[in-house]
Design an enzyme around this catalytic site. Structure first.
Site, PDB file in Angstrom:
ATOM      1  N   CYS A 396       0.545  -0.854   0.350  1.00  0.00           N
ATOM      2  CA  CYS A 396       0.440   0.404   0.187  1.00  0.00           C
ATOM      3  C   CYS A 396       1.368   1.563   0.189  1.00  0.00           C
ATOM      4  O   CYS A 396       0.450   2.101  -0.604  1.00  0.00           O
ATOM      5  CB  CYS A 396      -1.272   0.027   1.106  1.00  0.00           C
ATOM      6  SG  CYS A 396      -2.203  -1.175   1.099  1.00  0.00           S
ATOM      7  N   ALA A 397       2.404   0.993  -0.003  1.00  0.00           N
ATOM      8  CA  ALA A 397       3.039   2.498   0.892  1.00  0.00           C
ATOM      9  C   ALA A 397       3.504   2.959  -0.768  1.00  0.00           C
ATOM     10  O   ALA A 397       3.194   4.100  -1.186  1.00  0.00           O
ATOM     11  CB  ALA A 397       4.019   1.850   1.576  1.00  0.00           C
TER      12      ALA A 397
END
Length: 428
Positions: A396-397
């Site tokens: 997700c980062a």
């Protein structure tokens, strides 16, 4: 024998077929110790034939995710470098859902599995995979409670190791990358309170209150009285303990309650931080109407939510995120979210702030904390659970950094009452 293909060679071909690329950006280590792939690239270790069998049955992100959670695939180098390499080629390089392999690629995958002795029945999914099939229809109150429990009732000690003392599980607000996670989370809590215009004696409803951090901040710093609601029993227990420890039980009430069950409005302000992602597209209009009805005229609502920036989405129960992280969760685009929250003019939009880069910094900080406390995190949950969190937060980062995902604070008000400030300077 010259030219003989090793286990790693064949695994590289199989992974290339799954990813849809002819140039694998990783170095693979097979269960026999053989290595294939470009020198200097991040190393992915395949420790078991079972990993290949999972890919035969689920040739995509779900099969890869299951093998990683089960410990059959391991990352030997930096997790961000490894995922960045995977996302740079083939089907993962395109924004949006991962396209399934072609029939030809699947046939080649089966052939590789046959040669390596990996053909067999579909392996059982790891224990960390969600199964909500017996919990009723999607977004019923019973099933929503089960979905929330799957994600949040995994041990408060585990979350404390990842989140740190702030115990805030949403995007922080960073003055700079050097701010530090705890200070950035405090800045976010204060920004929320300022946007809501909280003053002494105001009544705040915190929908999805987590472990009570915003409730405590609003009561301590702004004199608010707060009702915090969550569907997680474990969150509520710790939130109540934290409230008691700071002597605020007369100002803060923590409930295990669905937002659809609240009947003691009106409130001067409502915060919904990282909660509406659990609501679902179809339920957003009644969600907005319910929160509208709970506000006094002129009262403000802050909806802080992750957005999907890579085109229109449809709910897919067979992704890694849906099976392991946020079952029944659904990400909408910012425009769609704003339209559904306005709900025909019942709520007026005052401000929209994008915090995409801030969430990338937050997720990287969480991953660093998880990796630094790995053994304790495993002891507090399970090896598979720690792997789930590491995989999803790192992936997700990168999605936030690329712009595939965003996160936005939408500030709204119920018409009537006093007029809001002329300029947004009042809360920035």
């Amino acid at each position: 024998m010259a030219g003989r293909r090793t286990v790693a060679d064949r695994l590289a071909a199989a992974l290339s077929a799954v990813l849809g690329t002819t140039e694998l950006p990783l170095r693979l280590r097979g269960w026999d110790g053989s290595v294939a792939g470009p020198p200097g690239a991040p190393v992915l270790a395949v420790r078991s034939r079972r990993a290949l069998r999972r890919l035969v049955w689920s040739p995509g992100q779900l099969g890869l995710g299951r093998a990683y959670v089960a410990g059959e695939i391991d990352i030997e180098d930096d997790v961000f470098d490894t995922f960045a390499a995977l996302r740079s080629v083939g089907r993962l390089a395109e924004k949006g859902r991962m396209v399934p392999p072609t029939a030809r690629d699947r046939l080649g995958l089966v052939g590789t599995a046959l040669r390596l002795g990996a053909i067999g029945p579909e392996p059982e999914p790891p224990a960390e995979e969600a199964d909500l099939g017996r919990s009723g229809r999607r977004h019923s109150r019973r099933r929503d409670a089960a979905a929330i429990s799957h994600h949040y009732d995994v041990g408060n000690d585990f979350y404390e190791l990842v989140l740190g003392p702030s115990m805030v599980y949403s995007c922080a607000v960073w003055a700079s990358p050097d701010t530090g996670l705890d200070a950035a989370q405090e800045a976010k809590l204060d920004l929320v309170c300022r946007k809501l215009g909280l003053t002494d004696g105001d009544r705040l409803l915190d929908v999805g209150c987590g472990w009570g951090s915003l409730a405590i901040h609003a009561a301590q710093r702004y004199g608010a009285t707060v009702v915090g609601i969550t569907l997680s029993e474990e969150q509520a227990q710790l939130a109540r303990k934290r409230v008691a420890e700071v002597g605020l039980t007369d100002r803060i009430e923590i409930r295990v309650q669905d937002y659809r069950e609240i009947d003691d409005g009106p409130f001067d302000a409502i915060s919904s931080i990282g909660m509406s992602e659990h609501v679902g597209r179809a339920e957003m209009p009644p969600y907005a109407r319910r929160l509208h009805d709970l506000l006094r005229p002129g009262g403000r609502l802050l909806n802080h939510a992750i957005a999907w920036n890579a085109g229109t989405t449809t709910w897919n129960p067979d992704t890694f995120i849906a099976r392991y992280v946020f079952p029944d969760g659904e990400l909408l685009g910012l425009g769609e979210t704003v339209g559904l929250l306005e709900d025909g003019g019942a709520l007026e939009v005052l401000d929209v702030e994008a915090l995409r880069q801030h969430y990338a910094l937050t997720l990287r900080a969480w991953v660093r904390r998880l990796e630094a406390e790995w053994d304790a995190a495993v002891a507090a949950s399970s090896p598979g659970r720690a792997r789930v969190w590491r995989l999803y937060m790192a992936a997700c980062a990168l999605a936030f950094e690329s712009g595939e995902m965003g996160v936005n604070q939408v500030l709204l008000r119920r018409p009537g009452g006093e007029q809001p400030p002329l300029r947004r300077d009042a809360w920035v």
